[in-house]
Design a protein around this motif. Sequence first.
Motif, PDB file in Angstrom:
ATOM      1  N   THR A 145       0.683  -1.136  -0.190  1.00  0.00           N
ATOM      2  CA  THR A 145      -0.059  -0.237   0.120  1.00  0.00           C
ATOM      3  C   THR A 145       0.829   1.345   0.124  1.00  0.00           C
ATOM      4  O   THR A 145       0.516   1.695  -1.037  1.00  0.00           O
ATOM      5  CB  THR A 145      -1.257   0.178   1.163  1.00  0.00           C
ATOM      6  N   PHE A 146       2.173   1.137   0.424  1.00  0.00           N
ATOM      7  CA  PHE A 146       2.720   2.494   0.948  1.00  0.00           C
ATOM      8  C   PHE A 146       3.740   3.107  -0.784  1.00  0.00           C
ATOM      9  O   PHE A 146       3.548   3.630  -0.969  1.00  0.00           O
ATOM     10  CB  PHE A 146       4.196   2.385   2.248  1.00  0.00           C
ATOM     11  N   HIS A 147       3.421   1.725  -0.970  1.00  0.00           N
ATOM     12  CA  HIS A 147       4.391   2.192  -2.656  1.00  0.00           C
ATOM     13  C   HIS A 147       3.900   2.539  -3.631  1.00  0.00           C
ATOM     14  O   HIS A 147       4.128   2.323  -4.597  1.00  0.00           O
ATOM     15  CB  HIS A 147       5.583   0.660  -2.993  1.00  0.00           C
TER      16      HIS A 147
END
Length: 382
Positions: free
Chosen positions: A184-186
Motif C-alpha cells: 500500500t505504501f509503495h
Amino acid sequence: MNDRRRFLTGVVAAGAATAMTPAALAQEGAGAGQSAAPHVPSALPPNAQVAAAETATPGENGEPSRIKGVPGSDFMVDVIKTLGIKYVPSNCASSYRGIHESLINYGGNKMPEFLNCMHEESAAAMAHGYFKIAGKPLMTLCHGTVGLQHASMAIYNAWCDRVPMIVVGGNDLDASTRPPGVPTFHSAQDINALVRDFTKWDDTPVSLQHFAQSMVRAYKIAMTPPYGPVMISLDAGLQQEAVRGHGGEKLYIPRYVPTSPPQGDSGAVKEAAKLLAEAQNPVIVADRMARTPNGVKLLVQLAEALQARVVDQGGRLNFPRTHYLSAPASAIAGADVILGLELADFWGTVNSWTDNGENGVGINATRTKPGTKLISINSSDL
C-alpha cells in the motif's frame, strides 16, 4: 602520570607478545585448545520440512494454488515475446511478482531473459547501453513508486540521449484488494506521473486486452524517431488474476508494424538543397544525427558533395575527426548557409551568451555574420 605508566606497560607487553617465536605461539595455542569448550553452532541447519518450505516453488508442497486457471501474467508474456525483446534487467520486487514468475516458469526465461540487478537505476542504464550497441530496446521492471524513483535518473538519461526502452512499473492499484503495509505504501494512483515529463508516452492498462494493445503501442512509439523511453503502469491484480472472457471475445495480440521514419516536406527539401548548392561557404553542424554507422557514411558523402565543413557537436559519432572537412565550432562564423542536423539547441549553436552581464542579466550575441541562412532538419519536434 600513573595512567601514562599503565599505557607504556601495556605497550611493552604487547611488543613482547609479538616477539614470541612461532613454536612458542603454537604451544600456547595447543594448550588453550585443550581447555576450551567444544564449539557449538549459533544456528542449526533447517530440517527437511523447513528447507522445502523455503526453497520449493509454491504449489509443489501440496499447497492450493491461489489462482484458479491461467494467470493474466502468462498472457502478458505471450505479448512481450512477439516483440523480440531479449532481456529484462530488473531489481526483483513484489509489485510485479506475477509477471516475474510467468517470465521464468511459463516463458522459460528466454526471449526475454530476466536479469537480476541490484538497483533500478543500473537496470535502466543497462537497457540504455544495450540499445546503443545492439540497436534493439529492452524492457525493465520497476517496483511501484520507490523503484521508479530509483530508475528515474537512468530513464532521464535515455530521454536525453534519445534511446528507447520500455519501462513497466508494478503497482497495486485496487485499494480494496491490495495487501496492507509496503504494497500500500509503495503504490500510487498514477505512478507514471513520476517520469511523464521525460517519457514519450505512458499508459495504465485496466484489462489484459488493454495491456496487449498498450504494450505493442509502447514498443512502436519508443522505436519511432525520435526514439525515447515509454512507461506502462501494470496493476498487480491484473497480473495475478486468472484470464477471464473479454466480453465474450478471445484475447488477441496486435501485430507490431514499424512506423516509417519521418521525412521532410519535398518542397522544403528542394529549397534547402538549392540554398546549399548555391552557398559559397556552407557549414554542416551535426549533434544527434547519426543513429547508425551508415549515417556517418551518408554525412561524409553529403559534406564532400557540397565541400561543406562539418562541426560535430558530439551527441553522436557523426563525422570522422580526421576528415579534411572536419571543423571546430568557430567555423560557423564565416558560413553563409548553416545546415543543422538534429541539433539539441540550434539557438545556442548560432548565438553566444555571457553570464552576469549588466545588472546581473546575461548578454546575448550572434556567432554568425549578417544574412546567414539557417536550415534545420530535426525530429525532436515530433
